[in-house]
Design a protein around this motif. Structure first.
Motif, PDB file in Angstrom:
ATOM      1  N   UNK A   1      39.960  51.431  42.218  1.00 14.18           N
ATOM      2  CA  UNK A   1      39.166  50.519  43.044  1.00 14.18           C
ATOM      3  C   UNK A   1      37.685  50.900  43.001  1.00 14.18           C
ATOM      4  N   UNK A   2      37.414  52.202  43.078  1.00 16.33           N
ATOM      5  CA  UNK A   2      36.017  52.663  43.056  1.00 16.33           C
ATOM      6  C   UNK A   2      35.370  52.344  41.713  1.00 16.33           C
ATOM      7  N   UNK A   3      36.119  52.506  40.614  1.00 15.36           N
ATOM      8  CA  UNK A   3      35.570  52.213  39.292  1.00 15.36           C
ATOM      9  C   UNK A   3      35.321  50.714  39.116  1.00 15.36           C
ATOM     10  N   UNK A   4      36.188  49.895  39.697  1.00 19.83           N
ATOM     11  CA  UNK A   4      35.980  48.451  39.634  1.00 19.83           C
ATOM     12  C   UNK A   4      34.715  48.059  40.385  1.00 19.83           C
ATOM     13  N   UNK A   5      34.556  48.586  41.576  1.00 18.99           N
ATOM     14  CA  UNK A   5      33.387  48.258  42.393  1.00 18.99           C
ATOM     15  C   UNK A   5      33.523  46.895  43.042  1.00 18.99           C
ATOM     16  N   UNK A   6      32.394  46.339  43.422  1.00 18.67           N
ATOM     17  CA  UNK A   6      32.349  45.049  44.103  1.00 18.67           C
ATOM     18  C   UNK A   6      32.369  43.914  43.079  1.00 18.67           C
ATOM     19  N   UNK A   7      33.400  43.071  43.123  1.00 21.27           N
ATOM     20  CA  UNK A   7      33.474  41.918  42.243  1.00 21.27           C
ATOM     21  C   UNK A   7      33.090  40.663  43.022  1.00 21.27           C
ATOM     22  N   UNK A   8      32.078  39.967  42.551  1.00 20.83           N
ATOM     23  CA  UNK A   8      31.706  38.698  43.172  1.00 20.83           C
ATOM     24  C   UNK A   8      32.721  37.614  42.843  1.00 20.83           C
ATOM     25  N   UNK A   9      33.234  37.651  41.608  1.00 23.05           N
ATOM     26  CA  UNK A   9      34.200  36.674  41.119  1.00 23.05           C
ATOM     27  C   UNK A   9      35.359  37.443  40.496  1.00 23.05           C
ATOM     28  N   UNK A  10      36.591  37.016  40.785  1.00 22.40           N
ATOM     29  CA  UNK A  10      37.747  37.681  40.190  1.00 22.40           C
ATOM     30  C   UNK A  10      38.760  36.644  39.732  1.00 22.40           C
ATOM     31  N   UNK A  11      39.259  36.821  38.494  1.00 18.76           N
ATOM     32  CA  UNK A  11      40.354  36.023  37.971  1.00 18.76           C
ATOM     33  C   UNK A  11      41.629  36.848  38.152  1.00 18.76           C
ATOM     34  N   UNK A  12      42.597  36.303  38.893  1.00 22.42           N
ATOM     35  CA  UNK A  12      43.737  37.094  39.339  1.00 22.42           C
ATOM     36  C   UNK A  12      45.059  36.455  38.926  1.00 22.42           C
ATOM     37  N   UNK A  13      45.993  37.234  38.327  1.00 26.55           N
ATOM     38  CA  UNK A  13      47.322  36.705  37.999  1.00 26.55           C
ATOM     39  C   UNK A  13      48.153  36.559  39.275  1.00 26.55           C
ATOM     40  N   UNK A  14      48.691  35.369  39.504  1.00 29.00           N
ATOM     41  CA  UNK A  14      49.385  35.105  40.763  1.00 29.00           C
ATOM     42  C   UNK A  14      50.817  34.626  40.534  1.00 29.00           C
ATOM     43  N   UNK A  15      51.410  34.971  39.382  1.00 29.51           N
ATOM     44  CA  UNK A  15      52.767  34.517  39.061  1.00 29.51           C
ATOM     45  C   UNK A  15      53.802  35.122  39.984  1.00 29.51           C
ATOM     46  N   UNK A  16      53.547  36.342  40.477  1.00 30.05           N
ATOM     47  CA  UNK A  16      54.445  36.969  41.437  1.00 30.05           C
ATOM     48  C   UNK A  16      55.635  37.691  40.841  1.00 30.05           C
ATOM     49  N   UNK A  17      55.729  37.770  39.504  1.00 30.81           N
ATOM     50  CA  UNK A  17      56.882  38.420  38.903  1.00 30.81           C
ATOM     51  C   UNK A  17      56.570  39.193  37.652  1.00 30.81           C
ATOM     52  N   UNK A  18      56.000  38.528  36.668  1.00 29.44           N
ATOM     53  CA  UNK A  18      55.671  39.200  35.415  1.00 29.44           C
ATOM     54  C   UNK A  18      54.584  40.253  35.626  1.00 29.44           C
ATOM     55  N   UNK A  19      53.687  40.005  36.562  1.00 31.56           N
ATOM     56  CA  UNK A  19      52.635  40.986  36.875  1.00 31.56           C
ATOM     57  C   UNK A  19      53.032  41.710  38.161  1.00 31.56           C
ATOM     58  N   UNK A  20      52.346  41.478  39.263  1.00 32.51           N
ATOM     59  CA  UNK A  20      52.724  42.113  40.533  1.00 32.51           C
ATOM     60  C   UNK A  20      53.264  41.055  41.484  1.00 32.51           C
ATOM     61  N   UNK A  21      54.067  41.459  42.476  1.00 34.80           N
ATOM     62  CA  UNK A  21      54.510  40.493  43.481  1.00 34.80           C
ATOM     63  C   UNK A  21      53.309  39.838  44.175  1.00 34.80           C
ATOM     64  N   UNK A  22      53.498  38.600  44.619  1.00 38.22           N
ATOM     65  CA  UNK A  22      52.379  37.906  45.240  1.00 38.22           C
ATOM     66  C   UNK A  22      51.856  38.634  46.472  1.00 38.22           C
ATOM     67  N   UNK A  23      52.729  39.261  47.241  1.00 39.75           N
ATOM     68  CA  UNK A  23      52.280  40.005  48.422  1.00 39.75           C
ATOM     69  C   UNK A  23      51.340  41.138  48.014  1.00 39.75           C
ATOM     70  N   UNK A  24      51.644  41.787  46.899  1.00 41.19           N
ATOM     71  CA  UNK A  24      50.775  42.854  46.399  1.00 41.19           C
ATOM     72  C   UNK A  24      49.445  42.286  45.928  1.00 41.19           C
ATOM     73  N   UNK A  25      49.480  41.149  45.211  1.00 41.70           N
ATOM     74  CA  UNK A  25      48.245  40.544  44.738  1.00 41.70           C
ATOM     75  C   UNK A  25      47.370  40.100  45.915  1.00 41.70           C
ATOM     76  N   UNK A  26      47.986  39.555  46.943  1.00 36.79           N
ATOM     77  CA  UNK A  26      47.221  39.153  48.131  1.00 36.79           C
ATOM     78  C   UNK A  26      46.552  40.369  48.756  1.00 36.79           C
ATOM     79  N   UNK A  27      47.272  41.488  48.835  1.00 40.03           N
ATOM     80  CA  UNK A  27      46.693  42.707  49.388  1.00 40.03           C
ATOM     81  C   UNK A  27      45.526  43.198  48.526  1.00 40.03           C
ATOM     82  N   UNK A  28      45.676  43.129  47.211  1.00 42.23           N
ATOM     83  CA  UNK A  28      44.603  43.541  46.296  1.00 42.23           C
ATOM     84  C   UNK A  28      43.358  42.687  46.513  1.00 42.23           C
ATOM     85  N   UNK A  29      43.554  41.367  46.584  1.00 46.14           N
ATOM     86  CA  UNK A  29      42.406  40.460  46.701  1.00 46.14           C
ATOM     87  C   UNK A  29      41.726  40.592  48.058  1.00 46.14           C
TER      88      UNK A  29
END
Length: 274
Positions: A181-209
Motif C-alpha cells: 500500500x505504501x509503495x502504491x501511494x495515493x491513486x487519484x484514479x484506479x482501474x479495479x477488477x471486480x469479478x469477485x472470483x478469478x481475482x479477489x472476492x468482491x468484499x476484499x476488493x471493496x475493502x481495498x478501494x
C-alpha cells in the motif's frame, strides 16, 4: 562572509544532486479537487486533449488506453489486439495470470512492452520515465497452476501523468500488505477488477478501494451486468456512481470529483475512423 557563501553554495549543489538521484513519486500527496468545475466526460480517442488532461478508454476485459495531451499512448494488460486501428502504443503493460492479459508476441514497433512478472518468484521492477509520463509497478503475488503460488507474479502498474496518479490493479489475487500500500501511494484514479472470483472476492476488493480512497474508480474485469451491479451496490454507501454510457472519459486534477465516484464504462474496441 565569502566562506559562508561558498559553504551555502556547496550545500545547494549537493541537495540538487541528491534530488536528481532520487526516483520521486507524486502519488503520495493527496490531490485536492478544485471546487465548482465540471465532472469528467466522454470523448473519442482521436480528438486532441486539453492541457493537463488524460483520456482513459476502456477497450476490453482489463485493457485500457491511456492518452496524454502530448500524444503518448499506453495500453494496460495488452493482449496484442486493441481493435481495428492503426494506433501503435508507445508503451504496453502485461500480466500473465491468464492469456487474456498478455501476449508473447507484442508488435516490435511498440517501443516499451513491460511485463508484470520476471523469473519465477522474482517479480519485475519498472521505472520508465517518458518525460510526460512515468510508468512504475508494484509487485503482488498470484495463484499459480495446481494450487500453488507465484510470488511477485502480478504487477500493479501506476502511471504518473498531468499531476495525476493512475493505477491499474492487474490480476490482483490478494489484498496488498502495508508495504505494498505504501509503495502504491495515493491513486487519484484506479482501474479495479471486480469479478469477485478469478481475482479477489468482491468484499476484499471493496475493502481495498475504500482504503485507497481514490477519487475515481473504474470497474474492469467483470463478466456480467449482474456481477457489476453487485459490486456497485456494495460500494454505494461510500461512493457516488456515474453511468457514463460509453467507453471513454477525460480526467484532470481540476475535474476530480469531490466525493469518491465510480465511473461505469462500457468497453469498446478502438476503431480507425473514430
Amino acid at each position: 562572509m565569502i566562506r559562508f557563501l561558498l559553504s551555502s553554495l556547496l550545500i545547494l549543489i549537493a541537495a540538487s544532486a541528491s534530488a536528481q538521484d532520487r526516483r520521486p513519486s507524486h502519488c503520495i500527496a493527496i490531490a485536492d479537487a478544485a471546487p465548482g468545475l465540471k465532472y469528467l466526460h466522454r470523448a473519442s480517442y482521436r480528438e486532441p486533449l486539453p492541457d493537463y488532461t488524460v483520456r482513459l478508454h476502456y477497450i476490453a476485459h482489463a485493457s485500457f488506453l491511456i492518452q496524454t495531451q502530448g500524444g503518448l499512448n499506453a495500453v494496460t494488460d495488452f493482449t496484442g489486439f486493441i481493435g481495428n486501428t492503426d494506433l501503435i502504443p508507445d508503451v504496453v503493460t502485461m500480466n500473465h495470470a491468464h492469456d487474456t492479459h498478455w501476449t508473447a508476441n507484442p508488435d516490435p514497433a511498440i517501443a516499451h512492452a513491460l511485463k508484470g512478472w520476471g523469473a519465477f518468484g522474482q517479480g519485475a521492477d519498472h521505472h520508465l520515465d517518458l518525460g510526460e509520463m512515468l510508468v512504475r509497478n508494484v509487485s503482488t503475488d498470484i495463484r499459480s497452476q495446481f494450487g500453488g503460488e507465484e510470488t511477485r507474479g502480478n504487477s500493479i502498474f501506476i502511471f504518473e501523468v498531468a499531476g495525476l496518479c493512475i493505477g491499474h490493479l492487474g490480476h490482483l489475487h490478494h489484498e496488498p500488505n502495508d508495504a505494498q500500500y505504501a509503495a502504491i501511494g495515493r491513486l487519484d484514479v484506479v482501474m479495479a477488477p471486480v469479478d469477485g472470483g478469478y481475482t479477489v472476492p468482491q468484499a476484499t476488493m471493496i475493502r481495498i478501494l475504500k482504503r485507497l480512497k481514490s477519487s475515481v474508480v473504474i470497474p474492469m474485469h467483470w463478466f456480467s451486468d449482474l456481477g457489476l451491479r453487485t459490486f456497485v451496490d456494495g460500494m454505494s454507501e461510500s461512493f457516488d456512481v456515474i453511468r457514463v454510457g460509453g467507453p471513454s472519459i477525460e480526467v484532470s486534477l481540476a475535474t476530480l470529483p469531490k466525493r469518491p465516484t465510480i465511473f461505469l464504462l462500457r468497453p469498446a474496441w478502438l476503431r480507425g475512423r473514430e
